[in-house]
Design a protein around this motif. Structure first.
Motif, mmCIF file in Angstrom:
data_model
loop_
_atom_site.group_PDB
_atom_site.id
_atom_site.type_symbol
_atom_site.label_atom_id
_atom_site.label_comp_id
_atom_site.label_asym_id
_atom_site.label_seq_id
_atom_site.Cartn_x
_atom_site.Cartn_y
_atom_site.Cartn_z
ATOM 1 N N THR A 1 51.975 -62.129 56.518
ATOM 2 C CA THR A 1 51.937 -63.595 56.572
ATOM 3 C C THR A 1 52.785 -64.196 55.457
ATOM 4 O O THR A 1 53.179 -63.511 54.507
ATOM 5 N N THR A 2 53.051 -65.488 55.587
ATOM 6 C CA THR A 2 53.761 -66.241 54.557
ATOM 7 C C THR A 2 53.294 -67.679 54.623
ATOM 8 O O THR A 2 52.550 -68.059 55.536
ATOM 9 N N LYS A 3 53.711 -68.499 53.678
ATOM 10 C CA LYS A 3 53.291 -69.891 53.614
ATOM 11 C C LYS A 3 54.387 -70.833 54.114
ATOM 12 O O LYS A 3 55.580 -70.562 53.954
ATOM 13 N N THR B 1 56.351 -73.934 53.317
ATOM 14 C CA THR B 1 56.667 -74.606 52.056
ATOM 15 C C THR B 1 57.456 -75.886 52.311
ATOM 16 O O THR B 1 58.093 -76.042 53.350
ATOM 17 N N VAL C 1 60.087 -72.344 56.793
ATOM 18 C CA VAL C 1 59.493 -71.011 56.891
ATOM 19 C C VAL C 1 60.640 -70.012 56.909
ATOM 20 O O VAL C 1 61.788 -70.375 57.199
ATOM 21 N N VAL D 1 50.245 -69.680 63.509
ATOM 22 C CA VAL D 1 49.441 -70.187 62.399
ATOM 23 C C VAL D 1 48.195 -69.319 62.258
ATOM 24 O O VAL D 1 47.482 -69.076 63.237
ATOM 25 N N ASP E 1 44.519 -68.851 60.604
ATOM 26 C CA ASP E 1 43.415 -69.600 59.993
ATOM 27 C C ASP E 1 42.225 -68.656 59.902
ATOM 28 O O ASP E 1 41.454 -68.501 60.856
ATOM 29 N N THR F 1 44.124 -66.980 65.014
ATOM 30 C CA THR F 1 45.524 -67.413 65.022
ATOM 31 C C THR F 1 45.767 -68.337 66.206
ATOM 32 O O THR F 1 45.022 -68.299 67.199
ATOM 33 N N MET G 1 50.231 -74.170 54.998
ATOM 34 C CA MET G 1 49.665 -73.370 56.073
ATOM 35 C C MET G 1 50.158 -71.929 56.006
ATOM 36 O O MET G 1 51.272 -71.663 55.549
ATOM 37 N N THR G 2 49.332 -71.015 56.494
ATOM 38 C CA THR G 2 49.714 -69.607 56.564
ATOM 39 C C THR G 2 50.237 -69.310 57.962
ATOM 40 O O THR G 2 49.607 -69.678 58.963
#
Length: 358
Positions: free
Chosen positions: A51-53, A55, A303, A320, A322, A326, A352-353
């Motif tokens: 995963t990543t954020k 930004t 992203v 996404v 959560d 997902t 968000m992830t």
């Protein structure tokens, strides 16, 4: 013809995009994309391998081109009157305001500063911008007793006589055509095109000169003209890998004549001034890399390009994450740069992830 390294940043990005699209298609095959463009009504529990954020940042797309560090394009100084060349400066030497650029019939042809070329004799009664330009130089050289304006008055003539006496010239009070050469500032002699003792006619090239500051000259294709914005900031990378900031000071459309098997072509010549002269100290000439800003988007959500999923119904989305659930959110893509992409979409927010497909 100098070698050119084309679009380094963009080539790397294009390669990455192929990987992303391939991965995204594979993800679609596992059911991550839904037909009809609808998001799943229930969250899936298929967690991604990484995963990543999301930004928020300023995304800058750069394009790198090869440039030549030197003193800029040389300008030819031609005689405006006939005579015999009796003195020439040394190549590489600097000539400043009020000094002899060269000597004709054993009298100096004097360098002065200004943008308007000398095109006529200046005498009492002459009026115009060239008079103002000349009088500003005369005042800067320390002569007074006249008003700096656009009129060549008898007071101006008296000051000119003093100047002529100091320069070893006949004291006529008139500045004949060919006595002065105007340049934007001090000049560096690039080379001599005539020889001492040579008889020259009006229009004969005597020498060539450049500015005294090191600059970078970049030749762009006309299709890249959008990069050539006067005043725009650039990054200059010298051969030892060090970088320096620079600014575009001049852009010019130039016609390159045909050479051997190469037809005539048009290019955009860009001149870049380096902000810190120490960064290029000791380098009279060198090939350098110049990073131009091709596009910039401020305060946008981004992203990694690899986080994009190709949706079955077309377009792209992100997964996404959560907690243990997902969901797929469709996104609109914007600028691609440095391995990231601008994204926007309903329900998408900073922090968000999102999943990274394997």
């Amino acid at each position: 013809m100098r070698s050119r390294r084309r679009r380094k940043g963009r080539m790397a990005l294009a390669t990455g995009a192929v990987v992303v699209v391939t991965g995204a298609v594979a993800a679609t095959g596992f059911g991550l994309g839904l037909p009809g463009g609808e998001a799943p009504s229930e969250a899936s529990s298929d967690l991604p391998p990484a995963t990543t954020k999301v930004t928020r940042e300023t995304l800058v797309d750069t394009q790198t081109e090869s440039g030549e560090l030197g003193y800029g394009t040389a300008i030819s100084a031609a005689a405006r009157s006939g005579g015999t060349v009796t003195g020439l400066p040394a190549t590489g030497s600097t000539v400043k305001r009020g000094q002899a650029l060269y000597r004709l019939d054993n009298t100096p042809v004097v360098l002065l500063y200004g943008a308007l070329p000398a095109y006529r004799t200046l005498a009492v009664g002459t009026e115009g911008a060239d008079v103002t330009q000349f009088e500003k130089n005369l005042r800067t050289l320390g002569y007074d007793g006249f008003t700096v304006d656009d009129e060549y008055s008898s007071s101006t003539a008296e000051a000119v006589e003093q100047w002529q006496e100091d320069m070893g010239l006949p004291e006529t009070g008139t500045v004949e055509l060919g006595r002065v050469v105007f340049a934007s500032g001090a000049v560096r002699i690039d080379g001599n095109e005539a020889d001492v003792g040579e008889a020259v006619q009006p229009g004969t090239a005597v020498l060539s000169y450049t500015g005294t500051a090191r600059v970078v000259t970049v030749e762009l294709e006309v299709s890249d003209q959008r990069l050539a914005r006067k005043g725009a900031a650039v990054t200059v990378t010298v051969p030892d890998g060090k970088t320096a900031r620079g600014k575009i000071t001049k852009t010019e459309l130039v016609i390159k004549p045909a050479e051997e098997q190469q037809p005539a072509s048009t290019a955009v010549e860009v001149t870049v001034a380096v902000d810190d002269a120490k960064a290029v100290a000791g380098l009279d000439s060198a090939t350098v890399d110049v990073g131009f800003t091709a596009s910039q988007r401020e305060n946008v959500l981004t992203v990694p390009v690899a986080a994009l999923l190709a949706l079955a119904e077309g377009g792209y989305g992100v997964q996404v994450v959560d907690g243990a659930a997902t969901r797929i959110v469709a996104v609109e893509t914007g600028l691609f740069a440095t391995g990231r992409v601008e994204v926007s979409g309903d329900g998408l927010a900073e922090g968000m992830t999102v999943g990274m497909p394997s």
